[in-house]
Structure formats: structure tokens, C-alpha cells
Design an enzyme around this catalytic site. Structure first.
Site, PDB file in Angstrom:
ATOM      1  N   LYS A  90      24.932  -2.021  -4.017  1.00  0.00           N
ATOM      2  CA  LYS A  90      26.346  -2.334  -4.309  1.00  0.00           C
ATOM      3  C   LYS A  90      26.386  -3.621  -5.111  1.00  0.00           C
ATOM      4  CE  LYS A  90      30.764  -1.519  -3.759  1.00  0.00           C
ATOM      5  NZ  LYS A  90      30.895  -1.697  -5.211  1.00  0.00           N
ATOM      6  N   GLN A 111      23.170 -10.770  -4.658  1.00  0.00           N
ATOM      7  CA  GLN A 111      24.010  -9.745  -4.038  1.00  0.00           C
ATOM      8  C   GLN A 111      23.433  -9.234  -2.721  1.00  0.00           C
ATOM      9  OE1 GLN A 111      26.710  -8.982  -6.315  1.00  0.00           O
ATOM     10  NE2 GLN A 111      27.752  -8.239  -4.499  1.00  0.00           N
ATOM     11  N   LYS A 126      22.949  -4.838  -9.194  1.00  0.00           N
ATOM     12  CA  LYS A 126      23.813  -5.382 -10.241  1.00  0.00           C
ATOM     13  C   LYS A 126      23.489  -4.670 -11.550  1.00  0.00           C
ATOM     14  CE  LYS A 126      27.048  -8.622 -10.540  1.00  0.00           C
ATOM     15  NZ  LYS A 126      28.076  -8.920  -9.527  1.00  0.00           N
ATOM     16  N   ASP A 166      32.940  -6.625 -12.828  1.00  0.00           N
ATOM     17  CA  ASP A 166      32.460  -8.005 -12.892  1.00  0.00           C
ATOM     18  C   ASP A 166      33.071  -8.592 -14.155  1.00  0.00           C
ATOM     19  OD1 ASP A 166      30.341  -9.835 -11.458  1.00  0.00           O
ATOM     20  OD2 ASP A 166      29.919 -10.116 -13.577  1.00  0.00           O
ATOM     21  N   THR A 209      38.585 -11.247  -4.418  1.00  0.00           N
ATOM     22  CA  THR A 209      37.625 -12.346  -4.541  1.00  0.00           C
ATOM     23  C   THR A 209      38.332 -13.694  -4.484  1.00  0.00           C
ATOM     24  OG1 THR A 209      36.239 -10.921  -5.926  1.00  0.00           O
ATOM     25  CG2 THR A 209      35.697 -13.248  -5.881  1.00  0.00           C
ATOM     26  N   SER A 380      35.466  -4.097  -1.862  1.00  0.00           N
ATOM     27  CA  SER A 380      34.874  -2.907  -2.484  1.00  0.00           C
ATOM     28  C   SER A 380      34.300  -1.975  -1.419  1.00  0.00           C
ATOM     29  CB  SER A 380      33.772  -3.311  -3.474  1.00  0.00           C
ATOM     30  OG  SER A 380      34.314  -3.781  -4.678  1.00  0.00           O
TER      31      SER A 380
END
Length: 448
Positions: A90, A111, A126, A166, A209, A380
Site C-alpha cells: 500500500k 511506507q 510506492k 501522492d 493527511t 486509504s
């Protein structure tokens, strides 16, 4: 030479051309020394550090697409699937000219620990491309996204790898990618997060975020017998994270006086007007000069090398929300001299290692991005849950779960730091807490 130093030496030589990745690994492994030393024989025998610093796979591919003039363009696409010990890979897809394999590896490595801290079953990955969406038409964006997903679709899936947005990848880009995935695979599944609300997206994902950053910051301040209300805040960036960090900070009673983009920054002593900022950056996709032109109290400064930008003002709280290594040692000295008490990262690794150490040495409460900006990936994962259940939760339900996760992360990293004799070192606490969960899963699953 100890085990940590052996692996740091190995990574430095093997990945010498990837400075951001080396920086991330160095910061993490150095903070893990007490944990590793306590379990050195077990970890060395099972090559835990070698395995956790080497991705499961690194995928790199060509992305050809046709621009509005009929010219074929070629970009490079990446997906690094780093570690799936606790769940499917993820992590977001970054679209920016600076993207290369080293950048994607550093982000994927970070991550692993960030996702672990959320307590949700998601591993680390990523991806992205050196494609620049700025200045492109919607048709050009669609052409790129469809070509990108044609290749990426071979490697992802709802229970394999679930990318998200992102830098440079918003709802528009996610929509084009989802449409192409569905077309190729003939599957309607939650393979991407950050989707539109009409086709499986989650309420509060856009805000997550930025809001999550403030929920953790608020808890940090509260646990130091202080209150965020009345505080003056510096924020960098003017993208999704920055905008909603500013919005939530002001909802909590703080005054945010700065924001920035790639060309310059705003100082607004009366406080940033969030609705105006949204209009300029989200609706018009314009530069901050338009914000300054519309608000008399705002001053715009063009970005020049060597200037402290948003970090030169007298503030209580600093929230770097733009990009990696944007806050250096000189910026840290300027902030400390002006009385900053709390620094929490909204971006991925925006503070250099020497700046981080300076904050810690000067009594500033500093929380790194692995903990402080985990709200996006946490939400997410909540979107993944809704997709699996074929349900849609209310904004309030998602926001409540997000706040609970972020408050939990703060206490988790605080307790981990205390357990290993590093009270107040929230960087080490985050790395330790995230690492221990992943390693336990790795050991349980054998050599894989």
C-alpha cells in the site's frame, strides 16, 4: 562492526546512487540500535535488516503516450513493492519530474513503518513516474494515465497491491487510472484508493493527511500540558496536505500564517484564508501570486536560494507539508531562535537528519512523517474496508476513526520511546513501534 553498521555499510555501497534511500535507511536503522542489539543473534541469523532494506521487487517500465500535438512522449514508470509481511502493498503514486528509483525506494521503505503504525493490515510500497502533470491538458493526462496503468495493472490488485495518490496524483489521475484498470481486467474492485465518491471513494480521504497531522499534533501538545488553541503555525506547501492541515489547525483555534509553492511563499499575518487558498490552488490551479493579489494582508515572496522561506517567522508550531529535505539545519536554527516548540512532518522526510537532531537537541518536540502523516494511508485502508464490504461510511464515521488512529499512533510511539530509554524521541519511537510489528510477522512467516 555491529549488525546495524554492517547493513548500513552494505546499503551505502549497494545503493550509492540513491541518496534519499540511503538517508531514510540510515535514519531508521540508527534509531533501531537498542532493539537490534537486544535481539542481535536472532535478527542476524534471519537476515532481518538485509530483508527489510531490500524490496520484494522493483518494477520499472516505459510509458509511451501521445500529446495534443500528435507527438509521442516517453516517460519512465515505477512500482516498488517493498514488504507485505502484514498485508497487501500500500502506497501512493507520485507524478513529478524528480521521480527516480531512489526516490520511490525511500518512499516505499518509509511506507513499511508508517503503514505498520496505523495498526491496519497493509504493507509498504510506492510508485510513480517522472511525468509532470502541470501544464498538461485533461486529454494528455488521460493518455498518460491509461498508458501507465496498462503496464502497472499486471502487478496490482485488491489483495496484492493497492496504490493511491501522492504528489501530482489527485482525483482526476486516480479516476483515469481506475477506468483503465477496470477496462483491462474486467474487474470492479478496490484496487486504487483516493477514488471519486461516485465510484467507491471514501468521504474524508481528501482531508485525511492534513487532518490526521493536526489530530496527532493536538494530542502531542495536549500531552505536554499545553493547548493548540492560540498557537501561531507555519505550514509549507499548498497542496492537498497543506490545505487541509491549515483548515484543521484553524478549526482547532490556531492561526496559520504561511504556505508555499514551488515558486515562492505567502506570509499572511492575519491568518491564511483557507477558502481563498482552495480557490487558487484547487479550482484555478494557479500560483500563490493570485492569493496575494486577492488578499491585502498577504505578502508574497519569490523563492530564492539560501532563504528560509516559511521557516523564518516567529511561530509556536511548524508543519512541513511540501516535499523531502525542504527544512535544513539553517532553517531549524531559525525556527528555534524564534521560539518554535513543536514540529510535526506532514510530508515524507521533509526535514534533513541534521535539522532533526538540532530540534531534538534544543528541546523541540519533533514527530517525523512516518507517524505524523499516516492519516492519509490510514484512511486509504478505511476506503479498502468500505470497498470490501460494499458500504459507504459517513464523513463523521471516517473522521472519528481517523482521529482515534492518529491519537493511538502518538501514544504508541511515545510508549515505544520510553520502553527503550529514549523518552521524547518520537522519531525513534515511531521506527521502533513500526519495526517490531513487521519483524514479528516476518519471523512468523519464515524465509520469504
Amino acid at each position: 562492526m555491529g549488525y546495524v553498521d554492517e547493513v548500513l555499510d552494505l546499503v551505502s555501497k549497494r545503493d550509492a546512487s540513491q541518496p534519499e534511500f540511503i538517508q531514510a535507511v540510515t535514519e531508521v536503522l540508527n534509531s533501531l540500535r537498542p532493539v537490534v542489539e537486544k535481539n542481535e543473534e536472532l535478527y542476524r541469523k534471519n537476515a532481518i535488516l538485509e530483508r527489510i532494506t531490500e524490496p520484494d521487487r522493483q518494477i520499472m517500465f516505459r510509458v509511451p503516450w501521445v500529446d495534443d500535438n500528435g507527438q509521442v512522449q516517453v516517460n519512465r514508470g515505477f512500482r516498488v513493492q517493498f514488504n507485505n509481511a502484514i498485508g497487501p502493498y500500500k502506497g501512493g503514486l507520485r507524478l513529478h519530474p524528480s521521480v527516480n528509483l531512489g526516490i520511490i525506494k525511500f518512499l516505499g521503505f518509509e511506507q513499511i513503518f508508517k503503514n505498520s503504525l496505523t495498526t491496519l493490515p497493509i504493507g509498504g510500497g510506492k510508485g510513480g513516474s517522472d511525468f509532470n502533470p502541470k501544464g498538461k491538458s485533461d486529454r494528455e493526462i488521460m493518455a498518460f494515465c491509461q498508458s501507465f496503468m496498462t503496464e502497472l495493472a499486471k502487478y496490482i490488485g485488491a489483495d496484492i497491491d493497492v496504490p493511491a495518490g501522492d504528489i501530482g496524483t489527485g482525483a482526476r489521475e486516480i479516476g483515469f487510472m481506475f477506468g483503465q484498470y477496470k477496462r483491462i481486467k474486467n474487474l470492479y474492485e478496490g484496487v486504487l484508493t483516493g477514488k471519486g465518491l461516485t465510484y467507491g471513494g471514501s468521504l474524508a480521504r481528501t482531508q485525511a493527511t492534513g487532518y490526521g497531522l493536526l489530530y496527532l499534533t493536538e494530542e502531542l501538545i495536549k500531552c505536554h500540558s499545553d493547548n493548540i488553541a492560540g498557537k501561531t503555525v507555519a505550514v509549507s506547501g499548498s497542496g492537498n496536505v497543506a490545505i487541509y492541515a491549515i483548515e484543521k489547525a484553524q478549526q482547532l483555534g490556531a492561526k496559520v500564517v504561511t504556505c508555499s509553492d514551488s515558486t515562492g511563499w505567502i506570509y499572511d499575518e492575519s491568518g491564511i484564508d483557507v477558502e481563498l487558498l482552495k480557490e487558487v490552488k484547487e479550482v484555478k490551479r494557479a500560483r500563490l501570486t493570485e492569493y496575494a493579489a486577492a488578499k491585502p494582508s498577504a505578502q508574497y515572496f519569490e523563492k530564492k536560494n539560501g532563504e528560509h522561506g516559511v521557516w523564518q517567522y516567529k511561530v509556536d508550531v511548524a508543519l512541513p507539508c511540501a516535499t523531502q529535505n525542504e527544512l535544513d539545519l539553517e532553517d531549524a536554527k531559525a525556527l528555534v531562535a524564534n521560539g518554535v516548540k513543536y514540529v510535526c512532518e506532514g510530508a515524507n522526510m521533509p526535514t534533513t537528519i541534521d535539522a532533526t537532531e538540532y530540534f531534538q537537541a534544543n528541546g523541540v518536540c519533533f514527530v517525523g512523517g512516518k507517524a505524523a502523516n499516516a492519516g492519509g494511508v490510514a484512511t486509504s485502508a478505511l476506503e479498502m474496508s468500505q470497498n470490501s464490504e460494499r458500504l459507504s461510511w459517513t464523513f463523521e464515521e471516517v473522521d472519528s476513526k481517523l482521529k482515534k488512529i492518529m491519537v493511538g499512533i502518538y501514544h504508541n510511539i511515545d510508549e515505544a520511546a520510553k520502553e527503550y530509554g529514549m523518552e521524547g524521541n518520537y522519531v525513534a519511537g515511531a521506527n521502533i513501534a513500526g519495526f517490531k510489528k513487521v519483524v514479528e510477522a516476518m519471523l512468523a512467516q519464515g524465509v520469504c
